[in-house]
Design a protein around this motif. Structure first.
Motif, PDB file in Angstrom:
ATOM      1  N   GLY A  56       0.786  -1.225   0.000  1.00  0.00           N
ATOM      2  CA  GLY A  56       0.000   0.000   0.000  1.00  0.00           C
ATOM      3  C   GLY A  56       0.819   1.275   0.000  1.00  0.00           C
ATOM      4  N   SER A  57       2.134   1.160   0.009  1.00  0.00           N
ATOM      5  CA  SER A  57       2.967   2.369   0.052  1.00  0.00           C
ATOM      6  C   SER A  57       2.947   3.099  -1.281  1.00  0.00           C
ATOM      7  CB  SER A  57       4.411   2.020   0.438  1.00  0.00           C
ATOM      8  OG  SER A  57       5.000   1.164  -0.518  1.00  0.00           O
ATOM      9  N   VAL A  58       3.143   4.405  -1.205  1.00  0.00           N
ATOM     10  CA  VAL A  58       3.280   5.249  -2.381  1.00  0.00           C
ATOM     11  C   VAL A  58       4.757   5.238  -2.756  1.00  0.00           C
ATOM     12  CG1 VAL A  58       3.155   7.633  -3.223  1.00  0.00           C
ATOM     13  CG2 VAL A  58       1.357   6.742  -1.717  1.00  0.00           C
ATOM     14  N   HIS A  59       5.055   5.028  -4.027  1.00  0.00           N
ATOM     15  CA  HIS A  59       6.450   5.083  -4.447  1.00  0.00           C
ATOM     16  C   HIS A  59       6.751   6.463  -5.002  1.00  0.00           C
ATOM     17  CE1 HIS A  59       9.899   4.000  -7.285  1.00  0.00           C
ATOM     18  NE2 HIS A  59      10.372   4.109  -6.064  1.00  0.00           N
ATOM     19  N   CYS A  60       7.723   7.135  -4.393  1.00  0.00           N
ATOM     20  CA  CYS A  60       8.165   8.461  -4.839  1.00  0.00           C
ATOM     21  C   CYS A  60       9.684   8.454  -4.831  1.00  0.00           C
ATOM     22  CB  CYS A  60       7.625   9.541  -3.908  1.00  0.00           C
ATOM     23  SG  CYS A  60       8.246  11.196  -4.298  1.00  0.00           S
ATOM     24  N   PRO A  61      10.320   8.253  -5.981  1.00  0.00           N
ATOM     25  CA  PRO A  61      11.785   8.273  -6.001  1.00  0.00           C
ATOM     26  C   PRO A  61      12.321   9.559  -5.374  1.00  0.00           C
ATOM     27  CG  PRO A  61      10.915   7.584  -8.129  1.00  0.00           C
ATOM     28  CD  PRO A  61       9.749   8.065  -7.313  1.00  0.00           C
ATOM     29  N   ARG A  62      13.357   9.453  -4.580  1.00  0.00           N
ATOM     30  CA  ARG A  62      13.889  10.594  -3.815  1.00  0.00           C
ATOM     31  C   ARG A  62      14.110  11.829  -4.673  1.00  0.00           C
ATOM     32  NH1 ARG A  62      14.403  14.601  -2.074  1.00  0.00           N
ATOM     33  NH2 ARG A  62      15.942  15.438  -0.644  1.00  0.00           N
ATOM     34  N   GLU A  66      10.422  16.714  -3.822  1.00  0.00           N
ATOM     35  CA  GLU A  66      10.043  18.118  -3.687  1.00  0.00           C
ATOM     36  C   GLU A  66       9.068  18.539  -4.787  1.00  0.00           C
ATOM     37  OE1 GLU A  66      14.033  17.602  -1.718  1.00  0.00           O
ATOM     38  OE2 GLU A  66      13.100  16.892  -3.547  1.00  0.00           O
ATOM     39  N   PHE A  67       9.218  17.978  -5.952  1.00  0.00           N
ATOM     40  CA  PHE A  67       8.362  18.327  -7.085  1.00  0.00           C
ATOM     41  C   PHE A  67       6.993  17.669  -6.984  1.00  0.00           C
ATOM     42  CE2 PHE A  67      12.806  18.426  -8.319  1.00  0.00           C
ATOM     43  CZ  PHE A  67      12.926  19.766  -8.666  1.00  0.00           C
ATOM     44  N   TRP A  68       6.946  16.456  -6.473  1.00  0.00           N
ATOM     45  CA  TRP A  68       5.673  15.743  -6.352  1.00  0.00           C
ATOM     46  C   TRP A  68       4.793  16.292  -5.232  1.00  0.00           C
ATOM     47  CZ3 TRP A  68       6.138   9.771  -7.305  1.00  0.00           C
ATOM     48  CH2 TRP A  68       6.604   9.539  -8.601  1.00  0.00           C
ATOM     49  N   TYR A  76       3.381  17.688  -9.673  1.00  0.00           N
ATOM     50  CA  TYR A  76       2.596  17.409  -8.464  1.00  0.00           C
ATOM     51  C   TYR A  76       1.797  16.116  -8.597  1.00  0.00           C
ATOM     52  CZ  TYR A  76      -0.919  17.919  -4.810  1.00  0.00           C
ATOM     53  OH  TYR A  76      -1.741  17.702  -3.739  1.00  0.00           O
ATOM     54  N   LYS A  77       1.782  15.334  -7.506  1.00  0.00           N
ATOM     55  CA  LYS A  77       1.005  14.096  -7.441  1.00  0.00           C
ATOM     56  C   LYS A  77      -0.037  14.226  -6.331  1.00  0.00           C
ATOM     57  CE  LYS A  77       3.563  11.788 -10.399  1.00  0.00           C
ATOM     58  NZ  LYS A  77       3.101  11.431 -11.706  1.00  0.00           N
ATOM     59  N   ASP A  78      -1.269  13.883  -6.647  1.00  0.00           N
ATOM     60  CA  ASP A  78      -2.338  14.034  -5.654  1.00  0.00           C
ATOM     61  C   ASP A  78      -2.223  13.071  -4.480  1.00  0.00           C
ATOM     62  OD1 ASP A  78      -3.186  11.701  -6.913  1.00  0.00           O
ATOM     63  OD2 ASP A  78      -5.032  12.582  -7.694  1.00  0.00           O
ATOM     64  N   ALA A  79      -1.302  12.131  -4.536  1.00  0.00           N
ATOM     65  CA  ALA A  79      -1.077  11.245  -3.394  1.00  0.00           C
ATOM     66  C   ALA A  79      -0.625  12.022  -2.162  1.00  0.00           C
ATOM     67  CB  ALA A  79      -0.021  10.193  -3.748  1.00  0.00           C
ATOM     68  N   PHE A  80      -0.187  13.271  -2.383  1.00  0.00           N
ATOM     69  CA  PHE A  80       0.326  14.093  -1.288  1.00  0.00           C
ATOM     70  C   PHE A  80      -0.629  15.191  -0.857  1.00  0.00           C
ATOM     71  CE2 PHE A  80       3.981  12.202  -3.385  1.00  0.00           C
ATOM     72  CZ  PHE A  80       4.591  11.606  -2.297  1.00  0.00           C
ATOM     73  N   GLU A  81      -1.894  15.107  -1.252  1.00  0.00           N
ATOM     74  CA  GLU A  81      -2.836  16.175  -0.953  1.00  0.00           C
ATOM     75  C   GLU A  81      -3.576  16.021   0.364  1.00  0.00           C
ATOM     76  OE1 GLU A  81      -5.527  16.270  -4.236  1.00  0.00           O
ATOM     77  OE2 GLU A  81      -6.630  14.519  -3.592  1.00  0.00           O
ATOM     78  N   SER A  97      15.598   9.253   3.938  1.00  0.00           N
ATOM     79  CA  SER A  97      14.287   9.667   4.455  1.00  0.00           C
ATOM     80  C   SER A  97      14.420  10.739   5.529  1.00  0.00           C
ATOM     81  CB  SER A  97      13.493   8.465   4.962  1.00  0.00           C
ATOM     82  OG  SER A  97      14.186   7.755   5.955  1.00  0.00           O
ATOM     83  N   ALA A  98      15.475  10.697   6.338  1.00  0.00           N
ATOM     84  CA  ALA A  98      15.675  11.749   7.345  1.00  0.00           C
ATOM     85  C   ALA A  98      15.874  13.102   6.669  1.00  0.00           C
ATOM     86  CB  ALA A  98      16.868  11.418   8.240  1.00  0.00           C
ATOM     87  N   ILE A  99      16.752  13.144   5.687  1.00  0.00           N
ATOM     88  CA  ILE A  99      16.995  14.399   4.974  1.00  0.00           C
ATOM     89  C   ILE A  99      15.734  14.844   4.240  1.00  0.00           C
ATOM     90  CG2 ILE A  99      18.288  15.431   3.056  1.00  0.00           C
ATOM     91  CD1 ILE A  99      20.733  13.829   4.043  1.00  0.00           C
ATOM     92  N   SER A 100      14.996  13.905   3.677  1.00  0.00           N
ATOM     93  CA  SER A 100      13.766  14.233   2.945  1.00  0.00           C
ATOM     94  C   SER A 100      12.716  14.846   3.846  1.00  0.00           C
ATOM     95  CB  SER A 100      13.197  12.967   2.291  1.00  0.00           C
ATOM     96  OG  SER A 100      14.090  12.453   1.344  1.00  0.00           O
ATOM     97  N   VAL A 101      12.484  14.253   5.004  1.00  0.00           N
ATOM     98  CA  VAL A 101      11.477  14.780   5.930  1.00  0.00           C
ATOM     99  C   VAL A 101      11.898  16.154   6.439  1.00  0.00           C
ATOM    100  CG1 VAL A 101      10.349  14.393   8.169  1.00  0.00           C
ATOM    101  CG2 VAL A 101      10.517  12.531   6.504  1.00  0.00           C
ATOM    102  N   ASP A 102      13.186  16.345   6.662  1.00  0.00           N
ATOM    103  CA  ASP A 102      13.675  17.664   7.066  1.00  0.00           C
ATOM    104  C   ASP A 102      13.404  18.693   5.970  1.00  0.00           C
ATOM    105  OD1 ASP A 102      15.034  19.367   8.946  1.00  0.00           O
ATOM    106  OD2 ASP A 102      16.823  19.239   7.690  1.00  0.00           O
ATOM    107  N   THR A 103      13.652  18.334   4.741  1.00  0.00           N
ATOM    108  CA  THR A 103      13.386  19.231   3.606  1.00  0.00           C
ATOM    109  C   THR A 103      11.898  19.540   3.510  1.00  0.00           C
ATOM    110  OG1 THR A 103      15.303  18.402   2.399  1.00  0.00           O
ATOM    111  CG2 THR A 103      13.587  19.491   1.098  1.00  0.00           C
ATOM    112  N   LEU A 104      11.052  18.538   3.705  1.00  0.00           N
ATOM    113  CA  LEU A 104       9.607  18.764   3.665  1.00  0.00           C
ATOM    114  C   LEU A 104       9.180  19.751   4.747  1.00  0.00           C
ATOM    115  CD1 LEU A 104       8.252  15.185   2.958  1.00  0.00           C
ATOM    116  CD2 LEU A 104       8.356  17.123   1.379  1.00  0.00           C
TER     117      LEU A 104
END
Length: 132
Positions: A56-62, A66-68, A76-81, A97-104
């Motif tokens: 059930g996970s969403v796949h979003c290549p690293r 930021e663009f999705w 933009y992908k609506d999976a993130f709405e 994932s740590a760096i990604s969540v920090d960026t988010l």
């Protein structure tokens, strides 16, 4: 001899971890199936093919994250709405994932966390794995 950097990848991960919400693999497994939790796999497609993925996970290549997630991006992908959902990100070991969540967080994304030990820890803790 390698290039001299002013900041290492490991120090970036450590700094990110100090600012973000981390969820140990065992706790993440307990969240699996909760309709208000979205698991996001940041790994490369080859990693998913080789190791499987969280059902059930969403796949979003690293490289696209930021663009999705940006509603103003043409990618933009609506999976993130789902603003009310908790998004739990993971990679293989928890660094990306740590760096990604920090960026988010810098982007104002909202309720995001990551699996501390990544997919490796998920598997070791007995989390479900699907293969394509």
């Amino acid at each position: 001899m390698g290039r001299t950097l002013t900041r290492s990848a490991a120090s970036m991960v450590a700094a990110a971890r100090a600012r973000i919400r981390e969820i140990p693999a065992r706790e993440a497994i307990a969240l699996h199936g909760d309709p208000d939790v979205v698991f996001v796999d940041l790994r490369d497609p080859r990693e998913r093919e080789r190791s499987g993925f969280i059902p059930g996970s969403v796949h979003c290549p690293r490289g696209m994250l930021e663009f999705w997630v940006d509603p103003d991006s043409p990618y933009y992908k609506d999976a993130f709405e789902r603003e009310e959902a908790t998004y739990v990100f993971h990679c293989a070991s928890g660094w990306r994932s740590a760096i990604s969540v920090d960026t988010l967080g810098e982007m104002g994304f909202g309720n995001a966390a990551h699996v501390t030990e990544g997919f490796t820890g998920w598997v070791e803790a007995g989390g479900p794995v699907e293969r394509s």
